[in-house]
Design a protein around this motif. Structure first.
Motif, PDB file in Angstrom:
ATOM      1  N   ARG A   1       0.829  -1.205   0.000  1.00 41.34           N
ATOM      2  CA  ARG A   1       0.000   0.000   0.000  1.00 41.34           C
ATOM      3  C   ARG A   1       0.865   1.256   0.000  1.00 41.34           C
ATOM      4  O   ARG A   1       0.597   2.214  -0.712  1.00 41.34           O
ATOM      5  N   LYS A   2       1.939   1.256   0.806  1.00 42.53           N
ATOM      6  CA  LYS A   2       2.821   2.424   0.881  1.00 42.53           C
ATOM      7  C   LYS A   2       3.422   2.760  -0.477  1.00 42.53           C
ATOM      8  O   LYS A   2       3.564   3.917  -0.841  1.00 42.53           O
ATOM      9  N   HIS A   3       3.776   1.744  -1.238  1.00 39.76           N
ATOM     10  CA  HIS A   3       4.439   1.942  -2.529  1.00 39.76           C
ATOM     11  C   HIS A   3       3.468   1.869  -3.715  1.00 39.76           C
ATOM     12  O   HIS A   3       3.915   1.834  -4.860  1.00 39.76           O
ATOM     13  N   ASN A   4       2.162   1.824  -3.425  1.00 39.15           N
ATOM     14  CA  ASN A   4       1.136   1.726  -4.482  1.00 39.15           C
ATOM     15  C   ASN A   4       1.392   0.550  -5.419  1.00 39.15           C
ATOM     16  O   ASN A   4       1.292   0.676  -6.637  1.00 39.15           O
ATOM     17  N   ILE A   5       1.751  -0.574  -4.834  1.00 34.06           N
ATOM     18  CA  ILE A   5       2.017  -1.781  -5.601  1.00 34.06           C
ATOM     19  C   ILE A   5       0.808  -2.701  -5.474  1.00 34.06           C
ATOM     20  O   ILE A   5       0.404  -3.031  -4.368  1.00 34.06           O
ATOM     21  N   PRO A   6       0.211  -3.090  -6.605  1.00 34.97           N
ATOM     22  CA  PRO A   6      -0.923  -4.014  -6.520  1.00 34.97           C
ATOM     23  C   PRO A   6      -0.493  -5.317  -5.851  1.00 34.97           C
ATOM     24  O   PRO A   6       0.637  -5.778  -6.018  1.00 34.97           O
ATOM     25  N   ARG A   7      -1.414  -5.891  -5.100  1.00 32.94           N
ATOM     26  CA  ARG A   7      -1.095  -7.085  -4.325  1.00 32.94           C
ATOM     27  C   ARG A   7      -2.153  -8.145  -4.590  1.00 32.94           C
ATOM     28  O   ARG A   7      -3.347  -7.869  -4.563  1.00 32.94           O
ATOM     29  N   ILE A   8      -1.697  -9.346  -4.881  1.00 35.01           N
ATOM     30  CA  ILE A   8      -2.593 -10.490  -5.049  1.00 35.01           C
ATOM     31  C   ILE A   8      -2.248 -11.491  -3.959  1.00 35.01           C
ATOM     32  O   ILE A   8      -1.107 -11.953  -3.860  1.00 35.01           O
ATOM     33  N   GLU A   9      -3.233 -11.794  -3.161  1.00 32.99           N
ATOM     34  CA  GLU A   9      -3.047 -12.772  -2.095  1.00 32.99           C
ATOM     35  C   GLU A   9      -3.700 -14.082  -2.522  1.00 32.99           C
ATOM     36  O   GLU A   9      -4.876 -14.113  -2.867  1.00 32.99           O
ATOM     37  N   VAL A  10      -2.923 -15.140  -2.529  1.00 32.65           N
ATOM     38  CA  VAL A  10      -3.407 -16.458  -2.919  1.00 32.65           C
ATOM     39  C   VAL A  10      -3.546 -17.289  -1.649  1.00 32.65           C
ATOM     40  O   VAL A  10      -2.576 -17.453  -0.908  1.00 32.65           O
ATOM     41  N   SER A  11      -4.732 -17.796  -1.411  1.00 33.95           N
ATOM     42  CA  SER A  11      -4.912 -18.613  -0.213  1.00 33.95           C
ATOM     43  C   SER A  11      -4.162 -19.932  -0.394  1.00 33.95           C
ATOM     44  O   SER A  11      -4.004 -20.421  -1.525  1.00 33.95           O
ATOM     45  N   PRO A  12      -3.703 -20.527   0.699  1.00 32.01           N
ATOM     46  CA  PRO A  12      -3.008 -21.811   0.577  1.00 32.01           C
ATOM     47  C   PRO A  12      -3.857 -22.875  -0.128  1.00 32.01           C
ATOM     48  O   PRO A  12      -3.341 -23.651  -0.924  1.00 32.01           O
ATOM     49  N   LEU A  13      -5.152 -22.893   0.140  1.00 32.95           N
ATOM     50  CA  LEU A  13      -6.015 -23.884  -0.508  1.00 32.95           C
ATOM     51  C   LEU A  13      -6.146 -23.620  -2.005  1.00 32.95           C
ATOM     52  O   LEU A  13      -6.183 -24.557  -2.811  1.00 32.95           O
ATOM     53  N   ASP A  14      -6.197 -22.344  -2.394  1.00 33.46           N
ATOM     54  CA  ASP A  14      -6.248 -22.027  -3.824  1.00 33.46           C
ATOM     55  C   ASP A  14      -4.943 -22.383  -4.524  1.00 33.46           C
ATOM     56  O   ASP A  14      -4.950 -22.823  -5.676  1.00 33.46           O
ATOM     57  N   LEU A  15      -3.828 -22.209  -3.839  1.00 31.07           N
ATOM     58  CA  LEU A  15      -2.546 -22.593  -4.431  1.00 31.07           C
ATOM     59  C   LEU A  15      -2.484 -24.107  -4.613  1.00 31.07           C
ATOM     60  O   LEU A  15      -2.004 -24.598  -5.636  1.00 31.07           O
ATOM     61  N   GLN A  16      -2.996 -24.847  -3.642  1.00 33.78           N
ATOM     62  CA  GLN A  16      -3.055 -26.306  -3.776  1.00 33.78           C
ATOM     63  C   GLN A  16      -3.956 -26.698  -4.938  1.00 33.78           C
ATOM     64  O   GLN A  16      -3.640 -27.602  -5.704  1.00 33.78           O
ATOM     65  N   ARG A  17      -5.076 -26.005  -5.073  1.00 34.21           N
ATOM     66  CA  ARG A  17      -5.987 -26.295  -6.184  1.00 34.21           C
ATOM     67  C   ARG A  17      -5.290 -26.026  -7.517  1.00 34.21           C
ATOM     68  O   ARG A  17      -5.423 -26.796  -8.465  1.00 34.21           O
TER      69      ARG A  17
ATOM     70  N   ALA B   1      -2.015 -26.116  -8.143  1.00 38.72           N
ATOM     71  CA  ALA B   1      -0.918 -27.068  -8.365  1.00 38.72           C
ATOM     72  C   ALA B   1      -1.399 -28.505  -8.540  1.00 38.72           C
ATOM     73  O   ALA B   1      -0.850 -29.241  -9.356  1.00 38.72           O
ATOM     74  N   LEU B   2      -2.409 -28.877  -7.763  1.00 41.76           N
ATOM     75  CA  LEU B   2      -2.801 -30.285  -7.711  1.00 41.76           C
ATOM     76  C   LEU B   2      -4.158 -30.579  -8.336  1.00 41.76           C
ATOM     77  O   LEU B   2      -4.506 -31.738  -8.513  1.00 41.76           O
ATOM     78  N   GLY B   3      -4.925 -29.535  -8.625  1.00 39.57           N
ATOM     79  CA  GLY B   3      -6.248 -29.751  -9.186  1.00 39.57           C
ATOM     80  C   GLY B   3      -7.316 -30.014  -8.148  1.00 39.57           C
ATOM     81  O   GLY B   3      -8.450 -30.291  -8.473  1.00 39.57           O
ATOM     82  N   ARG B   4      -6.953 -29.907  -6.879  1.00 38.38           N
ATOM     83  CA  ARG B   4      -7.915 -30.098  -5.792  1.00 38.38           C
ATOM     84  C   ARG B   4      -7.421 -29.364  -4.561  1.00 38.38           C
ATOM     85  O   ARG B   4      -6.239 -29.076  -4.426  1.00 38.38           O
ATOM     86  N   LYS B   5      -8.333 -29.061  -3.659  1.00 40.74           N
ATOM     87  CA  LYS B   5      -7.952 -28.331  -2.453  1.00 40.74           C
ATOM     88  C   LYS B   5      -7.446 -29.257  -1.357  1.00 40.74           C
ATOM     89  O   LYS B   5      -6.569 -28.891  -0.605  1.00 40.74           O
ATOM     90  N   ALA B   6      -8.008 -30.414  -1.250  1.00 39.43           N
ATOM     91  CA  ALA B   6      -7.655 -31.305  -0.150  1.00 39.43           C
ATOM     92  C   ALA B   6      -6.352 -32.036  -0.455  1.00 39.43           C
ATOM     93  O   ALA B   6      -6.217 -32.683  -1.484  1.00 39.43           O
ATOM     94  N   THR B   7      -5.393 -31.892   0.440  1.00 43.88           N
ATOM     95  CA  THR B   7      -4.137 -32.639   0.305  1.00 43.88           C
ATOM     96  C   THR B   7      -3.794 -33.222   1.659  1.00 43.88           C
ATOM     97  O   THR B   7      -4.296 -32.790   2.690  1.00 43.88           O
ATOM     98  N   SER B   8      -2.920 -34.180   1.643  1.00 43.85           N
ATOM     99  CA  SER B   8      -2.488 -34.762   2.905  1.00 43.85           C
ATOM    100  C   SER B   8      -1.330 -33.972   3.497  1.00 43.85           C
ATOM    101  O   SER B   8      -0.791 -34.338   4.519  1.00 43.85           O
ATOM    102  N   GLY B   9      -0.949 -32.880   2.832  1.00 39.17           N
ATOM    103  CA  GLY B   9       0.124 -32.063   3.371  1.00 39.17           C
ATOM    104  C   GLY B   9       0.972 -31.458   2.275  1.00 39.17           C
ATOM    105  O   GLY B   9       0.755 -31.667   1.087  1.00 39.17           O
TER     106      GLY B   9
END
Length: 125
Positions: free
Chosen positions: A56-72, A74-82
């Protein structure tokens, strides 16, 4: 080292990377809602706050990716064993040869950014 000193160092590191001639978008993983300890939660949410305020200080756009969305992504699904599945997928699909789960996670964030933040695999659930 005190936890808040880590946040000061993170801010300084981010400041050292800013180049006005380059258009930035900050893409990062959001903090997990549940952590193994209160300290881990404090560190995760503290780092999240530093990234949000710095962007915000530097007026840089920010995209926050939830861990579950990142798993989806990478893996095509949200549920992983770790995280080991994310590491295995990075080794197989991204040609990563290391064993560091944090680096594998960062590589998936990079791929997510390179692909324009689109979910290309699997189902939304």
């Amino acid at each position: 080292e005190p936890d808040d000193e880590r946040f000061v160092k993170l801010w300084a590191l981010l400041d050292s990377l800013v180049m006005p001639s380059i258009e930035w978008t900050l893409i990062h993983e959001g903090p997990l809602p549940h952590h193994a300890s209160q300290r881990a939660a404090k560190l995760a949410y503290g780092a999240w706050a530093v990234l949000a305020l710095w962007g915000r200080k530097h007026n840089i756009p920010r995209i926050e990716v939830s861990p579950l969305d990142l798993q989806r992504f990478a893996l095509g699904r949200k549920a992983t064993s770790g995280m080991s599945e994310m590491l295995a997928a990075a080794r197989e699909q991204l040609d990563y040869r290391g064993w560091d789960e944090d680096i594998a996670d960062a590589l998936w964030l990079l791929r997510f950014a390179q692909d324009g933040g689109h979910f290309k695999k699997g189902n939304p659930e």
